[in-house]
Motif scaffolding. Sequence first.
Motif, short mmCIF file in Angstrom:
data_model
loop_
_atom_site.label_atom_id
_atom_site.label_comp_id
_atom_site.label_asym_id
_atom_site.label_seq_id
_atom_site.Cartn_x
_atom_site.Cartn_y
_atom_site.Cartn_z
N LEU A 287 0.83 -1.21 0.00
CA LEU A 287 0.00 0.00 0.00
C LEU A 287 0.86 1.27 0.00
CD1 LEU A 287 -2.84 -1.03 2.49
CD2 LEU A 287 -3.02 -0.76 0.02
N VAL A 288 1.95 1.25 0.75
CA VAL A 288 2.86 2.40 0.75
C VAL A 288 3.41 2.63 -0.64
CG1 VAL A 288 5.07 3.28 1.60
CG2 VAL A 288 3.48 2.20 3.20
N ARG A 289 3.85 1.57 -1.30
CA ARG A 289 4.41 1.70 -2.64
C ARG A 289 3.35 2.14 -3.65
NH1 ARG A 289 8.40 -3.67 -2.70
NH2 ARG A 289 9.98 -2.77 -1.30
N LEU A 290 2.12 1.65 -3.47
CA LEU A 290 1.04 2.07 -4.36
C LEU A 290 0.77 3.56 -4.22
CD1 LEU A 290 -1.31 1.47 -6.31
CD2 LEU A 290 -2.68 0.81 -4.32
N MET A 291 0.74 4.05 -2.97
CA MET A 291 0.49 5.48 -2.76
C MET A 291 1.63 6.34 -3.32
SD MET A 291 -2.42 5.53 -1.49
CE MET A 291 -2.91 3.91 -2.05
N VAL A 292 2.86 5.87 -3.15
CA VAL A 292 4.01 6.60 -3.70
C VAL A 292 3.91 6.66 -5.23
CG1 VAL A 292 6.51 6.48 -4.06
CG2 VAL A 292 5.56 6.15 -1.76
N ALA A 293 3.49 5.55 -5.84
CA ALA A 293 3.34 5.53 -7.30
C ALA A 293 2.26 6.52 -7.75
CB ALA A 293 2.99 4.12 -7.76
N GLU A 326 6.43 4.85 -14.68
CA GLU A 326 6.44 3.44 -15.10
C GLU A 326 7.30 2.61 -14.16
OE1 GLU A 326 8.43 0.02 -16.74
OE2 GLU A 326 9.43 1.98 -16.81
N ASP A 327 8.41 3.17 -13.73
CA ASP A 327 9.35 2.48 -12.85
C ASP A 327 8.70 2.14 -11.50
OD1 ASP A 327 11.99 1.46 -12.59
OD2 ASP A 327 12.47 3.09 -11.23
N VAL A 328 8.00 3.11 -10.89
CA VAL A 328 7.41 2.87 -9.56
C VAL A 328 6.20 1.94 -9.66
CG1 VAL A 328 8.29 4.95 -8.45
CG2 VAL A 328 6.15 5.07 -9.71
N TYR A 329 5.45 2.04 -10.75
CA TYR A 329 4.31 1.12 -10.91
C TYR A 329 4.79 -0.31 -11.18
CZ TYR A 329 0.31 4.28 -10.62
OH TYR A 329 -0.67 5.13 -10.17
N SER A 330 5.92 -0.46 -11.85
CA SER A 330 6.50 -1.80 -12.04
C SER A 330 6.87 -2.41 -10.69
CB SER A 330 7.75 -1.72 -12.92
OG SER A 330 7.41 -1.36 -14.23
N LEU A 331 7.40 -1.58 -9.78
CA LEU A 331 7.74 -2.05 -8.44
C LEU A 331 6.49 -2.46 -7.68
CD1 LEU A 331 9.83 -2.50 -6.19
CD2 LEU A 331 9.54 -0.09 -5.56
N VAL A 332 5.42 -1.68 -7.81
CA VAL A 332 4.15 -2.02 -7.15
C VAL A 332 3.63 -3.35 -7.68
CG1 VAL A 332 1.76 -1.32 -6.75
CG2 VAL A 332 3.56 0.40 -6.74
N HIS A 333 3.71 -3.52 -9.01
CA HIS A 333 3.22 -4.77 -9.62
C HIS A 333 4.02 -5.96 -9.11
CE1 HIS A 333 2.60 -7.69 -13.03
NE2 HIS A 333 1.36 -7.35 -12.72
N GLN A 334 5.32 -5.81 -8.97
CA GLN A 334 6.15 -6.90 -8.42
C GLN A 334 5.73 -7.21 -6.98
OE1 GLN A 334 10.32 -5.88 -8.78
NE2 GLN A 334 10.10 -5.30 -10.93
N THR A 335 5.47 -6.16 -6.20
CA THR A 335 5.07 -6.34 -4.80
C THR A 335 3.72 -7.05 -4.71
OG1 THR A 335 6.16 -4.24 -4.33
CG2 THR A 335 4.78 -5.15 -2.59
N MET A 336 2.80 -6.70 -5.62
CA MET A 336 1.48 -7.33 -5.61
C MET A 336 1.54 -8.80 -6.01
SD MET A 336 -1.09 -4.44 -7.20
CE MET A 336 -1.68 -3.06 -6.18
#
Length: 674
Positions: A287-293, A326-336
């Motif tokens: 959730l933290v990474r999603l909000m940052v994205a 794109e970079d931060v959303y890729s990280l969120v997708h990996q986390t999910m």
Amino acid sequence: MMPPEEESPDGDRDGGLVLLHGPKSGSARKQGCDPFAQTQRSKLQHRRARINQQINKEMRMRAGAENLFRATSNHKVKETVALELSYVNSNLQLLKEELEELNSSMDVYQNDSESISVPMIPLGLKETKELDLLVPLKDFISEHYGEEGVLFEKEIKEFMELRQAMRTPSRNEAGLELLMEYYNQLYFLDSRFFPPTKTLGVFFHWYDSLTGVPSHQRALAFEKGSVLFNLGALHTQIGARQDRASLPGLNQAIDAFQKAAGAFNYLKENFSNAPSLDMSAASLTMLVRLMVAQVQECVFEKMTLLRAQNDFLARLQLAQEAARVEDVYSLVHQTMNQPHVKDYVPFSWTTMVQVKSEHFKALSHYFAAIALCDCPAPSDAELLEQEKAFLQFHVTMPEGPSLRVLLQDPEERRKLGKAHLKKAIMKHEEAMRIHGLCKILRKMDILQEVLSFAHKRSLSKYSEIDHEEDFFETGEAPDIHPKTHQKPEIKSPNFSQVKVTDLFHRLGPLSVFSAKNKWYPARRVHLMRGENGFGFTLRGDSPVLIAGVIPGGCAAEAGLKEGDYIISVNGKDCKWSKHAEVVQLLKSTGKEGVDIGVITLQGSECSKAVDRKAAVTSSGSGMPKSNKENSRKSLMNSKSASTLLVWSKKSKRSKKSTYSGVPFTAVGDNEAMY
């Protein structure tokens, strides 16, 4: 966390938290909560609450059926129970699918503006059951504080009304303040009614935000953590509703998502062993990474409003901003897609994040192409600056002529721009393909419109720069180096922002009258003034302490002891009285003497409380910021660590004293003999 200030009920403080009195507090709650508002969002929340209750019912039925299946040896009964279990599991699956669809209803939380913006992902609030604290708190007040519990019914009901109000916070600043007010009141409730060796005997029930699965604990930390989660969730809803076509709306969205990230991050760092999946470390990290994205996405949109579209360097910056999104959303997708999160997060969320990742990668290549194809070749004065910027633009340098030749030759610029557009179109099509895989996202017309518009724009530009006589094979455009000009900030909750007072201040100052302290029954002592006065020394404030007793004096003969606290003089309550006020009451007595009510803390707690009070005032350090949640629940913790939320040990001391008392060991000037 800076705890709310402890304050005499007679006056407000200028610094720190200011007291909220009854009428003001009540009006604030009316503004911050609207349980009957029939908005789209409230209807959604009511449907979520109904599904949560149905899931709870089905899970109880399943638990009963499983127990019967294990207990019986009758073959026919086992067959019947197995059939019933199959039916219940089927119902549960349908309910969870319905809840997932509700959690995916992002459009309900978006703004009503006619502008086209990519939807953001908000969170629904955690639901909780009603809680009746009237009897448990009255019993505790009678047993622990020796007061009539019935005399505190007003305060208990006011606290329960506050809890009821925070279940339906409005989607604005008043709703956030309501949640903060309740959270701060929990600090006082914890200090007053949760001793270290036993529980209050009540359970706090909360439903998982995404699955609806119920959880309950006796630990007050679970209540605190759930309120913090809802604070973050409400920030996400406020961020999603902003009109991001305007600069003020974008700034408000950025602020809201940064505060949401801060709330979830604070929860992750300060609570552990959560009983529900939405508050697990893995989920909160996601959730933290999603909000940052989502903050980074808003920053990109802000750049598109602020930057001149026809400027070469501005377009390069937009391309790099898009690459960063794109970079931060890729990280969120990996986390999910991690094991503990993959089966928990709604499929629509995972798909949306993947769609955004591909979409913004396409945009980064589109803006790179626009910079190369639509902007004129640089003049000699501009060449050095553009060369420097372009040198750090790609992850790997493009094949072909030198950088200087590339920037000055329109044909070479067109070739590289065409390669970027080709990659942009491929990524647009990939985003649309992934979008089509999710039934819920297909219903979101605005998302379809955004993706389609961006795709057509890139196709149009490609057709414009594509020449029939082009016999060269379009090369592979290198990826764009992600870079942002506004790094997202994770803003932790500012608990001192909302000003509260202890609802149970009539019990006395927390330095003495708290759940962790024990004292012997109050004694009433009648004193007659002797030739040398009463024969004791007083120090401190709220409550005033008997620092010394003269052997053979009136006080000693009456049974007063060093370390006793004066709680009344001639029937007047003195728990909150200042030193001078108690002295004045004693001096005003006549020949008939004076009745003094005192208490004595039990065992070593007396000296500990006095020393602690002295250390607080002499050092000016105050109460601990984070109070190590449930460290005082060591007994419970040793029994079952898995069922208890625990504060992190990373606590700090605040710089300002929150006690108004002056300790007798610290201030010699305040000592006086009577």
